[in-house]
Design an enzyme around this catalytic site. Structure first.
Site, PDB file in Angstrom:
ATOM      1  N   CYS A 179      53.819  60.154  59.146  1.00 23.81           N
ATOM      2  CA  CYS A 179      55.005  59.376  58.644  1.00 23.81           C
ATOM      3  C   CYS A 179      54.860  59.249  57.255  1.00 23.81           C
ATOM      4  O   CYS A 179      54.992  57.860  56.956  1.00 23.81           O
ATOM      5  CB  CYS A 179      55.314  58.326  59.658  1.00 23.81           C
ATOM      6  SG  CYS A 179      55.663  58.817  61.350  1.00 23.81           S
ATOM      7  N   GLU A 180      54.599  59.951  56.309  1.00 21.57           N
ATOM      8  CA  GLU A 180      54.217  59.730  54.920  1.00 21.57           C
ATOM      9  C   GLU A 180      54.885  60.762  54.139  1.00 21.57           C
ATOM     10  O   GLU A 180      54.511  62.144  54.526  1.00 21.57           O
ATOM     11  CB  GLU A 180      52.861  59.365  54.513  1.00 21.57           C
ATOM     12  CG  GLU A 180      52.117  58.332  55.206  1.00 21.57           C
ATOM     13  CD  GLU A 180      52.626  56.953  54.732  1.00 21.57           C
ATOM     14  OE1 GLU A 180      53.114  56.917  53.757  1.00 21.57           O
ATOM     15  OE2 GLU A 180      52.416  55.950  55.423  1.00 21.57           O
TER      16      GLU A 180
END
Length: 482
Positions: free
Chosen positions: A409-410
Site C-alpha cells: 500500500c505505497e
C-alpha cells in the site's frame, strides 16, 4: 564442527576444488543484445557472448517454452515447486566470485560481508572458499557460530555495538573487532582477557566520497561512522587504544560506500590512510600491520553497466599501496577487503507471479506482482534500477512498456520502471529479476504481514530449499499477549 581455512590463501579448499570448477564471473558468457532478449523474455541465445556484459548468472541458458535455466534448473520449475515470490541462488556463481577475489588478492584476507545476505548455506560456501566473515550484529554472529564458522576468521563491525554484542564477540573470541566509536574502547578494555588481547582496527573517515547514492556514501565527514582524520579524532582513538594492554591495535579500517565501479576512490583512500599510518609510527613508534579498505564493489544491474573487475582493482590498489608506503618508509601492511554485494548479488534471481495487469488511458501499463518493497526495498530507498523478463512462456510477439509494481500500500512500491514485456502479459505469468542476491532479503520487512519469501539454491541441475517461506503462523507466534 569447526571449519579450517585452506592451507594457503590462493587455491580452493579440497572440498570446493572437487565439487566445482572456478570461472571468471566478471565476464560471464552471455548472449548479445541483452536489452532486447532479457527485458522482453525471449529465450537467451546459446552463443555469441555479449561484449557489454549481462547481469544474469554465468550459468544462464535458454530452456524450453521460454524458460530460463540457472545452474541447470528451470526457473519455472523452481517457481512451481516452491511458489512465488521466490529467491533462487546460484551456488556456483557465488563460489566463482569468491574465488575471483582470492585469486586477484592472494596475499590479502578476504572477508565476505554478511550484511549483503546470510544464511547457514552461505556461511558454508564462504568457509569452503577460504573467506573470512564480516558481521555487524549479534544475530549474524550467532548464526555464523552455530554454522561452525571459525571465530578467528570473523570480523565484527557496527557503529553502535551493544555491550551484549561486545561480550558475545569476546566470549566467542572473534578474530577482530572494528572500533567505531570512543565508548567501545573502555567497554572492550573491561572485557580483556590476560592471555588473549583483542585484536582491533580503528575505523576512520578518509574524506573520500564514493557510492551510487548519498545514503550509502560512508567515507566522508558528517555521518555516523568512524573517526575523522581531519581534526585529529582518529589519532586520539589510536592513542587511547595503544594505552590499553588488553587491546592489540592491528590496523586502520575504512569503508567508502556502495556500488563503486572504479578503483579511483580506493586509491585516494590509500593515500590518506598511509599518511595516517606514517603519523602513528612517528608519534608512537608503532607500524600497524593491517589496512582494511572495506567493500562496496559495484556489480552490473543492467546490461552494459560498469562492474568493478577484481583483477584490475587489485593491480592498481597494490601498486598504489606499495608506492605510498615506500614514500613514507613504511613496510607494506597486509590488505583486508570485504566484498559482499560483488559476491552475492549476481548469484540471485527473484521470481514473481503477475497478479493483475492494468492499462490506463494515458498509455501507461502496470503489472502488479505478488512481492514488492517488503522483499526488495532498494528501488524505493535508492531508486535502484533492475531488468526483468518473463520465463516459462514463448514471447515472440509484440511488446509493450510496463511498470512492474509490488502489492504493498505505497505508491513508491515499484520494482522496475519502464520494463519491455510481452504486450499480452497476463495474470499468472512468471517474471524473473536478476542481481537479487544482496540487500534484498537481508533488508526485507514484515510490511502488510505478507511474510518473507523462501530461498532456494541451484547447482549442477539440483534444486534445494535453504530457507522456507515465512507464514502467518510464524508472525503470530511472536505475540505473547492482547
Amino acid at each position: 564442527m569447526l571449519r579450517t581455512p585452506p592451507s594457503s590463501p590462493g587455491p580452493e579448499s579440497p572440498r570446493s576444488a572437487q565439487s566445482s570448477q572456478p570461472s571468471q564471473p566478471s565476464q560471464p558468457s552471455q548472449p548479445s543484445q541483452p536489452s532486447q532478449s532479457h527485458r522482453t523474455g525471449r529465450p537467451l541465445p546459446a552463443a555469441d557472448p555479449d561484449p557489454l556484459g549481462s547481469p544474469w548468472p554465468a550459468s544462464a541458458r535458454p530452456g524450453p517454452n521460454g524458460d530460463l535455466l540457472i545452474g541447470g534448473v528451470g526457473l519455472a520449475e523452481a517457481a512451481d515447486r516452491f511458489g512465488t515470490p521466490l529467491y533462487v541462488l546460484d551456488e556456483q556463481e557465488f563460489r566463482s566470485r569468491a574465488r575471483a577475489f582470492r585469486r586477484a588478492l592472494p596475499t590479502a584476507e578476504v572477508f565476505y560481508a554478511a550484511k549483503a545476505f546470510l544464511c547457514s548455506a552461505v556461511v558454508d560456501w564462504a568457509a569452503d572458499e577460504g573467506l573470512g566473515l564480516d558481521v555487524c550484529s549479534a544475530g549474524e554472529l550467532r548464526l555464523a557460530a552455530a554454522a561452525g564458522f571459525p571465530p578467528e576468521r570473523i570480523l565484527l563491525h557496527g557503529n553502535a555495538k551493544t555491550p551484549e554484542e561486545l561480550r558475545l564477540a569476546r566470549r566467542l573470541r572473534v578474530g577482530r573487532i572494528v572500533v567505531d566509536g570512543a565508548a567501545e574502547i573502555p567497554r572492550l578494555a573491561a572485557l580483556a582477557v590476560a592471555d588473549a588481547p583483542q585484536r582491533v582496527l580503528v575505523r576512520v573517515l578518509p574524506g573520500v566520497a564514493a557510492g551510487h547514492h548519498r545514503a550509502v556514501r560512508t567515507g566522508v565527514d558528517g555521518q555516523k561512522f568512524g573517526f575523522r582524520i581531519a581534526g585529529g579524532d582518529a589519532a586520539d582513538a589510536v592513542a587511547r587504544i595503544l594505552g590499553q594492554p588488553g587491546l592489540r591495535l592491528t590496523g586502520l579500517h575504512c569503508h567508502l560506500g556502495s556500488q563503486i565501479t572504479e578503483a579511483g576512490p580506493y586509491l585516494a583512500a590509500v593515500d590518506r590512510l598511509v599518511g595516517l599510518l606514517a603519523e602513528i609510527r612517528d608519534r608512537h613508534g608503532v607500524e600497524l600491520p593491517e589496512l582494511d579498505l572495506g567493500g562496496g564493489y559495484g556489480v552490473r544491474y543492467l546490461a552494459g553497466d560498469a562492474e568493478l573487475d577484481p583483477d584490475r582493482f587489485a593491480a592498481e590498489l597494490t601498486a598504489r599501496l606499495a608506492a605510498r608506503c615506500a614514500e613514507h618508509g613504511l613496510a607494506v601492511p597486509r590488505l583486508l577487503v570485504e566484498p559482499g554485494r560483488a559476491i552475492a548479488a549476481p548469484a540471485g534471481v527473484a521470481l514473481y507471479r503477475v497478479l493483475s495487469v492494468k492499462r490506463g488511458t494515458d498509455g501507461r501499463a502496470f503489472a502488479a506482482v505478488d512481492g514488492g518493497m517488503s522483499d526488495n526495498p532498494r528501488p524505493a530507498l535508492y531508486g535502484s534500477a533492475y531488468q526483468v523478463r518473463t520465463v516459462g512462456r514463448p514471447t515472440d510477439g509484440p511488446t509493450a512498456t510496463f511498470d512492474v509494481v509490488g502489492r504493498h500500500c505505497e505508491a513508491g512500491d515499484v520494482l522496475v520502471h519502464g520494463a519491455t514485456l510481452p504486450a499480452d502479459l497476463r495474470p499468472g505469468d512468471l517474471l524473473a529479476v536478476p542481481v537479487a542476491g544482496a540487500y534484498q532479503l537481508s533488508m526485507a520487512s514484515g510490511y502488510n504481514l505478507v511474510g518473507r519469501p523462501p530461498v532456494a539454491a541451484v547447482r549442477e541441475g539440483r534444486l534445494r530449499l535453504l530457507i522456507r517461506r515465512e507464514t502467518v503462523e510464524d508472525l503470530r507466534a511472536r505475540e505473547v499477549g492482547r
